[in-house]
Design a protein around this motif. Structure first.
Motif, PDB file in Angstrom:
ATOM      1  N   GLU A  10       0.845  -1.192   0.000  1.00 49.06           N
ATOM      2  CA  GLU A  10       0.000   0.000   0.000  1.00 49.06           C
ATOM      3  C   GLU A  10       0.874   1.233   0.000  1.00 49.06           C
ATOM      4  N   PRO A  11       0.327   2.364  -0.419  1.00 50.66           N
ATOM      5  CA  PRO A  11       1.128   3.599  -0.425  1.00 50.66           C
ATOM      6  C   PRO A  11       1.643   3.918   0.973  1.00 50.66           C
ATOM      7  N   GLN A  12       2.807   4.555   0.991  1.00 55.71           N
ATOM      8  CA  GLN A  12       3.420   4.959   2.257  1.00 55.71           C
ATOM      9  C   GLN A  12       3.802   6.423   2.161  1.00 55.71           C
ATOM     10  N   GLU A  13       3.847   7.065   3.291  1.00 54.71           N
ATOM     11  CA  GLU A  13       4.331   8.441   3.289  1.00 54.71           C
ATOM     12  C   GLU A  13       5.846   8.404   3.397  1.00 54.71           C
ATOM     13  N   ILE A  14       6.493   8.982   2.396  1.00 51.58           N
ATOM     14  CA  ILE A  14       7.952   9.103   2.385  1.00 51.58           C
ATOM     15  C   ILE A  14       8.236  10.595   2.494  1.00 51.58           C
ATOM     16  N   SER A  15       8.880  10.994   3.550  1.00 50.01           N
ATOM     17  CA  SER A  15       9.093  12.405   3.818  1.00 50.01           C
ATOM     18  C   SER A  15      10.461  12.847   3.303  1.00 50.01           C
ATOM     19  N   SER A  16      10.536  13.077   1.992  1.00 50.08           N
ATOM     20  CA  SER A  16      11.807  13.462   1.383  1.00 50.08           C
ATOM     21  C   SER A  16      11.793  14.890   0.851  1.00 50.08           C
ATOM     22  N   GLY A  17      10.663  15.574   0.996  1.00 54.77           N
ATOM     23  CA  GLY A  17      10.549  16.931   0.489  1.00 54.77           C
ATOM     24  C   GLY A  17       9.852  17.013  -0.856  1.00 54.77           C
ATOM     25  N   VAL A  18       9.542  15.879  -1.443  1.00 54.17           N
ATOM     26  CA  VAL A  18       8.809  15.872  -2.709  1.00 54.17           C
ATOM     27  C   VAL A  18       7.382  16.314  -2.429  1.00 54.17           C
ATOM     28  N   LYS A  19       6.941  17.327  -3.146  1.00 57.14           N
ATOM     29  CA  LYS A  19       5.568  17.800  -3.007  1.00 57.14           C
ATOM     30  C   LYS A  19       4.684  17.009  -3.966  1.00 57.14           C
ATOM     31  N   ALA A  20       3.517  16.643  -3.532  1.00 54.63           N
ATOM     32  CA  ALA A  20       2.532  15.939  -4.364  1.00 54.63           C
ATOM     33  C   ALA A  20       3.082  14.646  -4.962  1.00 54.63           C
ATOM     34  N   PRO A  21       3.521  13.719  -4.099  1.00 53.16           N
ATOM     35  CA  PRO A  21       4.070  12.464  -4.621  1.00 53.16           C
ATOM     36  C   PRO A  21       3.073  11.662  -5.464  1.00 53.16           C
ATOM     37  N   THR A  22       1.789  11.811  -5.196  1.00 49.74           N
ATOM     38  CA  THR A  22       0.790  11.109  -6.000  1.00 49.74           C
ATOM     39  C   THR A  22       0.811  11.618  -7.436  1.00 49.74           C
ATOM     40  N   THR A  23       0.948  12.907  -7.608  1.00 51.86           N
ATOM     41  CA  THR A  23       1.040  13.507  -8.950  1.00 51.86           C
ATOM     42  C   THR A  23       2.273  12.998  -9.672  1.00 51.86           C
ATOM     43  N   ILE A  24       3.399  12.973  -8.973  1.00 51.44           N
ATOM     44  CA  ILE A  24       4.652  12.459  -9.545  1.00 51.44           C
ATOM     45  C   ILE A  24       4.474  10.994  -9.938  1.00 51.44           C
ATOM     46  N   ALA A  25       3.903  10.212  -9.045  1.00 50.98           N
ATOM     47  CA  ALA A  25       3.729   8.777  -9.297  1.00 50.98           C
ATOM     48  C   ALA A  25       2.815   8.529 -10.494  1.00 50.98           C
ATOM     49  N   GLU A  26       1.760   9.308 -10.625  1.00 50.35           N
ATOM     50  CA  GLU A  26       0.850   9.146 -11.763  1.00 50.35           C
ATOM     51  C   GLU A  26       1.575   9.419 -13.080  1.00 50.35           C
ATOM     52  N   ALA A  27       2.362  10.480 -13.111  1.00 55.99           N
ATOM     53  CA  ALA A  27       3.111  10.803 -14.334  1.00 55.99           C
ATOM     54  C   ALA A  27       4.167   9.731 -14.618  1.00 55.99           C
ATOM     55  N   LEU A  28       4.827   9.244 -13.584  1.00 56.54           N
ATOM     56  CA  LEU A  28       5.789   8.148 -13.760  1.00 56.54           C
ATOM     57  C   LEU A  28       5.096   6.886 -14.261  1.00 56.54           C
ATOM     58  N   ALA A 123       9.143  10.756 -25.479  1.00 56.46           N
ATOM     59  CA  ALA A 123       9.995  11.906 -25.127  1.00 56.46           C
ATOM     60  C   ALA A 123       9.140  13.103 -24.719  1.00 56.46           C
ATOM     61  N   HIS A 124       8.042  13.342 -25.424  1.00 55.65           N
ATOM     62  CA  HIS A 124       7.145  14.445 -25.053  1.00 55.65           C
ATOM     63  C   HIS A 124       6.583  14.244 -23.648  1.00 55.65           C
ATOM     64  N   ARG A 125       6.169  13.039 -23.345  1.00 58.75           N
ATOM     65  CA  ARG A 125       5.633  12.763 -22.004  1.00 58.75           C
ATOM     66  C   ARG A 125       6.719  12.953 -20.947  1.00 58.75           C
ATOM     67  N   LEU A 126       7.932  12.571 -21.292  1.00 58.59           N
ATOM     68  CA  LEU A 126       9.035  12.746 -20.343  1.00 58.59           C
ATOM     69  C   LEU A 126       9.363  14.221 -20.145  1.00 58.59           C
ATOM     70  N   HIS A 127       9.263  15.021 -21.187  1.00 58.21           N
ATOM     71  CA  HIS A 127       9.480  16.467 -21.033  1.00 58.21           C
ATOM     72  C   HIS A 127       8.456  17.051 -20.068  1.00 58.21           C
ATOM     73  N   ALA A 128       7.209  16.590 -20.183  1.00 59.67           N
ATOM     74  CA  ALA A 128       6.169  17.039 -19.254  1.00 59.67           C
ATOM     75  C   ALA A 128       6.492  16.598 -17.830  1.00 59.67           C
ATOM     76  N   LEU A 129       7.013  15.382 -17.684  1.00 64.00           N
ATOM     77  CA  LEU A 129       7.395  14.885 -16.361  1.00 64.00           C
ATOM     78  C   LEU A 129       8.539  15.699 -15.772  1.00 64.00           C
ATOM     79  N   VAL A 130       9.494  16.102 -16.593  1.00 64.69           N
ATOM     80  CA  VAL A 130      10.592  16.955 -16.118  1.00 64.69           C
ATOM     81  C   VAL A 130      10.013  18.230 -15.509  1.00 64.69           C
ATOM     82  N   LYS A 131       9.063  18.833 -16.206  1.00 66.44           N
ATOM     83  CA  LYS A 131       8.446  20.068 -15.718  1.00 66.44           C
ATOM     84  C   LYS A 131       7.688  19.844 -14.408  1.00 66.44           C
ATOM     85  N   ILE A 132       6.875  18.790 -14.380  1.00 66.61           N
ATOM     86  CA  ILE A 132       6.103  18.472 -13.168  1.00 66.61           C
ATOM     87  C   ILE A 132       7.042  18.217 -11.993  1.00 66.61           C
TER      88      ILE A 132
END
Length: 165
Positions: A10-28, A123-132
């Motif tokens: 299950e998801p866990q809270e990882i306190s590394s300073g990343v804001k909105a890890p769910t958003t990051i994970a969805e894009a990944l 590559a386009h999707r990855l460019h968007a991920l870089v920005k996010i």
């Protein structure tokens, strides 16, 4: 022993300073889905390519699908590192991906054209991920997405150069 096999991820809270890890994970997860779809497509073309450029295309695609297969693991592990779950079903992979299956048996040239266009899409999707990732204070994902984008841009270039007229 049986108790230890009943653990469900299950998801866990990882306190590394990343804001909105769910958003990051969805894009990944979207990029992971594209990577899986493109890995299979590249591998299938690798198996079935024929013609005067067989050796060149066969070898080029082998290097590409091997790289992408390894990258899928990196992408999934990054999703876990930000505390989220990686996709677990092919249904989820197919729903997330912008890479489509081939509908027929393409020529060697069509294989290269299709794969080049697919690499450009990723590559386009990855460019968007870089920005996010930059906006969400996630330099690790930003670096990973930059590295993966460079691979896909180079793959598109090489495939296009192979069939240049």
């Amino acid at each position: 022993m049986a108790q230890s096999l009943n653990v469900v991820a299950e998801p866990q809270e990882i306190s590394s300073g990343v804001k909105a890890p769910t958003t990051i994970a969805e894009a990944l997860a979207d990029v992971l889905a594209d990577t899986y779809m493109l890995t299979f497509k590249t591998h299938a073309y690798h198996w079935n390519v024929e013609g005067p450029l067989f050796y060149s295309i066969h070898n080029l695609t082998e290097g590409q699908y091997e790289d992408m297969f390894a990258a899928a693991d990196e992408l999934a592990e990054r999703i876990r590192a930000v505390g989220q779950l990686a996709p677990m079903t092919m249904t989820d992979i197919r729903a997330r991906a912008v890479i489509e299956d081939s509908v027929d048996s393409p020529t060697a040239g069509e294989m290269c054209e299709t794969l080049a266009a697919d690499h450009e899409r990723v590559a386009h999707r990855l460019h968007a991920l870089v920005k996010i990732a930059g906006e969400k204070n996630d330099p690790v994902t930003e670096d990973l997405a930059t590295e993966r984008s460079a691979f896909h841009e180079q793959a598109a270039w090489m495939l296009k150069a192979l069939i240049a007229k």
